[in-house]
Design a protein around this motif. Structure first.
Motif, PDB file in Angstrom:
ATOM      1  N   GLU A  98      14.853   6.179  -0.711  1.00 28.03           N
ATOM      2  CA  GLU A  98      15.776   6.325   0.608  1.00 28.03           C
ATOM      3  C   GLU A  98      16.157   7.924   0.459  1.00 28.03           C
ATOM      4  OE1 GLU A  98      20.228   4.818   1.794  1.00 28.03           O
ATOM      5  OE2 GLU A  98      19.050   3.619   0.369  1.00 28.03           O
ATOM      6  N   LEU A  99      16.248   8.407   1.652  1.00 22.78           N
ATOM      7  CA  LEU A  99      16.562   9.711   2.166  1.00 22.78           C
ATOM      8  C   LEU A  99      18.146   9.815   2.550  1.00 22.78           C
ATOM      9  CD1 LEU A  99      13.447  10.855   3.808  1.00 22.78           C
ATOM     10  CD2 LEU A  99      13.999  11.462   1.562  1.00 22.78           C
ATOM     11  N   GLU A 100      18.606  10.911   2.119  1.00 18.89           N
ATOM     12  CA  GLU A 100      19.999  10.890   2.379  1.00 18.89           C
ATOM     13  C   GLU A 100      20.016  11.677   3.969  1.00 18.89           C
ATOM     14  OE1 GLU A 100      20.606  15.077   0.017  1.00 18.89           O
ATOM     15  OE2 GLU A 100      21.797  13.378  -0.638  1.00 18.89           O
ATOM     16  N   ASN A 101      19.031  11.948   4.565  1.00 21.71           N
ATOM     17  CA  ASN A 101      19.086  12.918   5.817  1.00 21.71           C
ATOM     18  C   ASN A 101      19.438  11.995   6.723  1.00 21.71           C
ATOM     19  OD1 ASN A 101      16.687  13.807   3.582  1.00 21.71           O
ATOM     20  ND2 ASN A 101      17.761  15.662   4.940  1.00 21.71           N
ATOM     21  N   THR A 102      20.071  12.470   7.922  1.00 24.31           N
ATOM     22  CA  THR A 102      20.309  11.703   9.035  1.00 24.31           C
ATOM     23  C   THR A 102      19.298  12.024  10.062  1.00 24.31           C
ATOM     24  OG1 THR A 102      22.733  11.711   8.639  1.00 24.31           O
ATOM     25  CG2 THR A 102      21.937  11.377  11.064  1.00 24.31           C
ATOM     26  N   ALA A 137      11.139   5.356  10.712  1.00 20.42           N
ATOM     27  CA  ALA A 137      12.235   6.025   9.755  1.00 20.42           C
ATOM     28  C   ALA A 137      12.643   5.119   8.496  1.00 20.42           C
ATOM     29  CB  ALA A 137      13.217   6.565  10.759  1.00 20.42           C
ATOM     30  N   LYS A 138      12.725   3.916   8.860  1.00 16.78           N
ATOM     31  CA  LYS A 138      13.118   3.036   7.727  1.00 16.78           C
ATOM     32  C   LYS A 138      12.165   2.936   6.812  1.00 16.78           C
ATOM     33  CE  LYS A 138      14.970  -1.045   8.149  1.00 16.78           C
ATOM     34  NZ  LYS A 138      15.149  -2.681   8.619  1.00 16.78           N
ATOM     35  N   ARG A 139      10.906   2.937   7.397  1.00 17.23           N
ATOM     36  CA  ARG A 139       9.778   2.913   6.179  1.00 17.23           C
ATOM     37  C   ARG A 139       9.714   4.187   5.534  1.00 17.23           C
ATOM     38  NH1 ARG A 139       6.852   0.412  10.682  1.00 17.23           N
ATOM     39  NH2 ARG A 139       6.146   2.586  11.442  1.00 17.23           N
ATOM     40  N   ASN A 140      10.307   5.354   5.737  1.00 16.82           N
ATOM     41  CA  ASN A 140      10.373   6.514   4.966  1.00 16.82           C
ATOM     42  C   ASN A 140      11.795   6.522   4.344  1.00 16.82           C
ATOM     43  OD1 ASN A 140       8.136   8.716   5.702  1.00 16.82           O
ATOM     44  ND2 ASN A 140       8.207   7.348   7.537  1.00 16.82           N
ATOM     45  N   GLY A 141      12.503   5.578   4.302  1.00 16.27           N
ATOM     46  CA  GLY A 141      13.746   5.683   3.629  1.00 16.27           C
ATOM     47  C   GLY A 141      14.800   6.277   4.333  1.00 16.27           C
ATOM     48  N   ILE A 142      14.696   6.257   5.650  1.00 17.96           N
ATOM     49  CA  ILE A 142      15.980   6.768   6.491  1.00 17.96           C
ATOM     50  C   ILE A 142      16.709   5.718   7.034  1.00 17.96           C
ATOM     51  CG2 ILE A 142      16.583   8.284   8.511  1.00 17.96           C
ATOM     52  CD1 ILE A 142      14.111   9.956   8.007  1.00 17.96           C
ATOM     53  N   TYR A 143      18.027   5.451   6.923  1.00 25.41           N
ATOM     54  CA  TYR A 143      18.875   4.529   7.286  1.00 25.41           C
ATOM     55  C   TYR A 143      20.153   4.670   8.139  1.00 25.41           C
ATOM     56  CZ  TYR A 143      16.167   1.601   4.111  1.00 25.41           C
ATOM     57  OH  TYR A 143      15.045   0.929   3.495  1.00 25.41           O
ATOM     58  N   LYS A 144      20.392   6.276   8.178  1.00 25.04           N
ATOM     59  CA  LYS A 144      21.482   6.663   9.074  1.00 25.04           C
ATOM     60  C   LYS A 144      20.889   7.386  10.177  1.00 25.04           C
ATOM     61  CE  LYS A 144      24.213   7.738   4.717  1.00 25.04           C
ATOM     62  NZ  LYS A 144      24.913   8.738   4.230  1.00 25.04           N
ATOM     63  N   PHE A 145      21.496   7.142  11.383  1.00 29.90           N
ATOM     64  CA  PHE A 145      20.864   7.512  12.798  1.00 29.90           C
ATOM     65  C   PHE A 145      22.176   8.112  13.631  1.00 29.90           C
ATOM     66  CE2 PHE A 145      17.940   4.494  11.169  1.00 29.90           C
ATOM     67  CZ  PHE A 145      16.378   5.147  11.487  1.00 29.90           C
ATOM     68  N   ILE A 146      21.891   9.012  14.401  1.00 36.39           N
ATOM     69  CA  ILE A 146      22.593   9.342  15.440  1.00 36.39           C
ATOM     70  C   ILE A 146      21.777   9.267  16.765  1.00 36.39           C
ATOM     71  CG2 ILE A 146      24.347  11.193  16.367  1.00 36.39           C
ATOM     72  CD1 ILE A 146      24.879  12.005  13.430  1.00 36.39           C
ATOM     73  N   LYS A 179      25.394  17.650   5.364  1.00 34.74           N
ATOM     74  CA  LYS A 179      25.182  18.691   4.512  1.00 34.74           C
ATOM     75  C   LYS A 179      23.754  18.981   4.388  1.00 34.74           C
ATOM     76  CE  LYS A 179      29.355  19.065   1.509  1.00 34.74           C
ATOM     77  NZ  LYS A 179      29.811  18.807   0.530  1.00 34.74           N
ATOM     78  N   SER A 180      22.915  17.611   4.487  1.00 33.50           N
ATOM     79  CA  SER A 180      21.550  17.503   4.160  1.00 33.50           C
ATOM     80  C   SER A 180      20.947  18.072   5.422  1.00 33.50           C
ATOM     81  CB  SER A 180      21.194  16.238   3.893  1.00 33.50           C
ATOM     82  OG  SER A 180      21.775  15.948   2.609  1.00 33.50           O
ATOM     83  N   PRO A 181      19.826  18.702   5.625  1.00 39.53           N
ATOM     84  CA  PRO A 181      18.968  19.288   6.618  1.00 39.53           C
ATOM     85  C   PRO A 181      19.089  17.829   7.835  1.00 39.53           C
ATOM     86  CG  PRO A 181      17.804  19.913   4.857  1.00 39.53           C
ATOM     87  CD  PRO A 181      18.901  19.240   4.354  1.00 39.53           C
TER      88      PRO A 181
END
Length: 344
Positions: free
Chosen positions: A119-123, A162-171, A218-220
């Motif tokens: 999971e990535l912390e990036n949005t 994005a979910k397959r890549n571990g991204i779960y936060k979206f704007i 804070k993350s890119p």
């Protein structure tokens, strides 16, 4: 750890760079095993090898030996899994071919899938406010990100990759018919993600709505246009962004067009040479970006600005901006022909 579908990564000497990209995308791996007819390992080809080759002028129609790594690290059969994993960590690689004493390729080892897709912390910010004028009348009552490609809205393709890549936060940035996108996705709970919205009172371009973010992560930030579909590996572009110490990274796609005519080279009125149907190459903005949070300081709130102009601003301020060559599949759905082709 050992890949039981490793044979899907095999490529042979008569193949081209274009063939290699297709096999990479089809296999879902980041490496190809370059074998001869006896299955002896000649070398390996990674997505990074292809990326560097294309940036150095290699054509999509060139033979793959132009980008092959002929001295890859390999392991013998029946090596201990812990040894192989430690070797991957030490060499900072995600794959190692297995080759026997005769030089025959007998397998491929991969890092643990869960680790590779942690999971990535990036949005991820999806720019979904455009009117889609070139797709009228389809977009008269339907925002372009909700147009269906293969029976699924464009924006849902992006969220699922994005979910397959571990991204779960979206704007998601909204303007034209934005309420329909919000009604469809809501807070993202039914898709297993977290979604919030930026609402443009007037169109702000492909970067302007970033000025509306209140709590800047804070993350890119990863930014993607809402009218494209790609299976981009977000881990890889983030790794590239961090490794190059860039303030902003733009994904680019190589486009090659063959001139249908033989070109005559002249000097004054003298003919000095000929080139038969040359291939013209260009790099286009793929509409996917990674941006450090401090870059948002160069935006004025609610001011219209497109992403390329933000990159120019950053360059003028001596910030490092980089280009990441996208090898994965990519479809920009801007016109009717694009939409029809995407649904074939």
């Amino acid at each position: 750890m050992k890949d039981f579908n490793w044979k899907k990564t095999i490529i042979f000497p008569d193949s081209t760079i274009k063939d290699a990209i297709k096999i990479l995308n089809r296999s879902g791996k980041k490496i190809l095993l370059f074998l001869d007819k006896n299955l002896s390992l000649i070398g390996t080809i990674s997505d990074g090898d292809i990326r560097r080759g294309l940036l150095n002028g290699v054509s999509l129609n060139s033979k793959i030996d132009k980008v092959v790594n002929k001295n890859p690290t390999t392991v013998l059969p029946n090596k201990d899994a812990t040894f192989i994993y430690d070797l991957m960590i030490k060499l900072e690689v995600d794959q190692i071919p297995e080759v026997n004493e005769k030089g025959i390729c007998t397998g491929l080892y991969l890092k643990d899938i869960k680790e590779a897709h942690k999971e990535l912390e990036n949005t991820l910010i999806i720019m979904a406010g455009g009117k889609g004028k070139r797709l009228f009348p389809r977009t008269k009552d339907c925002p372009k990100p909700l147009l269906e490609v293969k029976n699924k809205p464009i924006i849902l393709h992006t969220i699922e990759n994005a979910k397959r890549n571990g991204i779960y936060k979206f704007i998601i940035s909204l303007n034209y018919l934005g309420h329909k996108i919000e009604d469809f996705l809501q807070n993202g709970e039914k898709y297993g993600v977290e979604i919030s919205y930026l609402k443009e009172k007037s169109p702000l371009g492909t970067a302007g709505s970033l000025s509306l973010i209140k709590n800047i992560p804070k993350s890119p930030l990863i930014v993607i246009n809402g009218d494209l579909i790609s299976n981009i590996n977000f881990h890889e572009i983030l790794k590239f962004h961090n490794k190059t110490d860039s303030s902003a990274t733009m994904a680019i796609k190589v486009i090659e067009n063959q001139n249908p005519f033989g070109v005559v080279k002249i000097k004054g009125t003298d003919i000095v040479g000929f080139e038969e149907k040359p291939i013209e190459r260009s790099y286009v903005n793929a509409g996917i970006y990674v941006i450090n949070s401090e870059c948002l300081n160069f935006l004025n709130k609610s001011e219209y600005i497109d992403m390329p102009y933000l990159f120019e601003k950053l360059k003028d301020k001596n910030k490092k901006i980089s280009a990441y060559l996208l090898n994965e599949s990519w479809i920009d759905i801007g016109k009717e022909d694009d939409f029809l082709n995407a649904n074939k």
